[in-house]
Design a protein around this motif. Structure first.
Motif: not given
Length: 239
Positions: A73, A76-77, A80-85, A88
């Motif tokens: 997470s 991701a921050q 600037q992407i989602s934790p899901k991305t 993946s």
């Protein structure tokens, strides 16, 4: 010689071209071309990843965090992407055999999945960390290969884990096979001592399933530091 082999594995990695040449500048060029090939050709052809540039930045962040807990997470921050991305992308890099994840040892599988993993590289030359972390990566990759061999030979399921207790004490790796546990600590030292195995002894005392502890070091001697703990040189893992 083992010490020259260790120096090359730590500096240029284990792929034949850079390892046999021993040239760090050539190894950096070779590695850049390899990453470009994997990211811009292999992944583009096999995976549905749209932003290859950001994926390359994600890979570099992992290269800087070897040996540490990786909180996806936070990565991701930063990107600037989602934790899901982020999750993946980690799975994509694992499928490309660039990295592998080591999950925490716990009695509950769902809890292990939720806790942060450690991420290591199959080739130690990929690490952008200090000497201690690169040595830990070298041992992690060697242990994983050894467990794959034992699985193929014996038919048992082996797991590579790490453990950290509530007091913050950590054992670098725990090898799990059935009900048996083997704890492994990694120290970038050529003269292992009793002080290096305090966390191992605590783990052995608290976990009745633990049958022994192993301290992997950068020296050449094999020593018994305790009735249940043996200190072995790094190259012993491949024997």
């Amino acid at each position: 010689p083992p010490q020259e082999g260790l120096k090359r594995l730590m500096s240029v990695g284990g792929f034949p071209e850079p390892f046999l040449s021993g040239d760090e500048r050539a190894a950096r060029r070779w590695r850049r071309e390899r990453f470009d090939g994997v990211l811009r050709e292999d992944i583009r052809d096999l995976e549905s990843v749209r932003n290859i540039g950001l994926l390359g930045m994600f890979l570099n962040l992992l290269r800087e965090r070897v040996g540490n807990l990786v909180t996806l997470s936070r990565l991701a921050q930063d990107l600037q992407i989602s934790p899901k991305t982020a999750l993946s992308w980690l799975e994509v890099l694992e499928r490309m055999y660039l990295v592998f994840s080591v999950r925490p040892y716990t009695k509950s599988l769902p809890r292990a999945v939720l806790k942060p993993p450690k991420v290591y590289f199959f080739d130690t030359g990929d690490c952008l960390t200090g000497e201690g972390e690169r040595f830990e990566n070298l041992v992690a990759a060697s242990l994983l290969k050894r467990l794959h061999f034992l699985e193929d030979r014996d038919g048992f399921r082996y797991e590579l884990r790490y453990i950290r207790d509530k007091e913050g004490r950590e054992v670098d790796f725990v090898l799990e096979q059935g009900r048996d546990l083997v704890a492994v600590e990694v120290k970038m030292t050529t003269r292992p001592s009793f002080n290096d195995i305090k966390n191992l002894l605590a783990f052995l005392e608290e976990h009745p399933r633990a049958i022994r502890g192993v301290l992997v070091h950068a020296g050449s001697a094999l020593r018994h530091l305790h009735s249940k703990v043996i200190a072995v040189p790094w190259w012993w893992l491949g024997s």
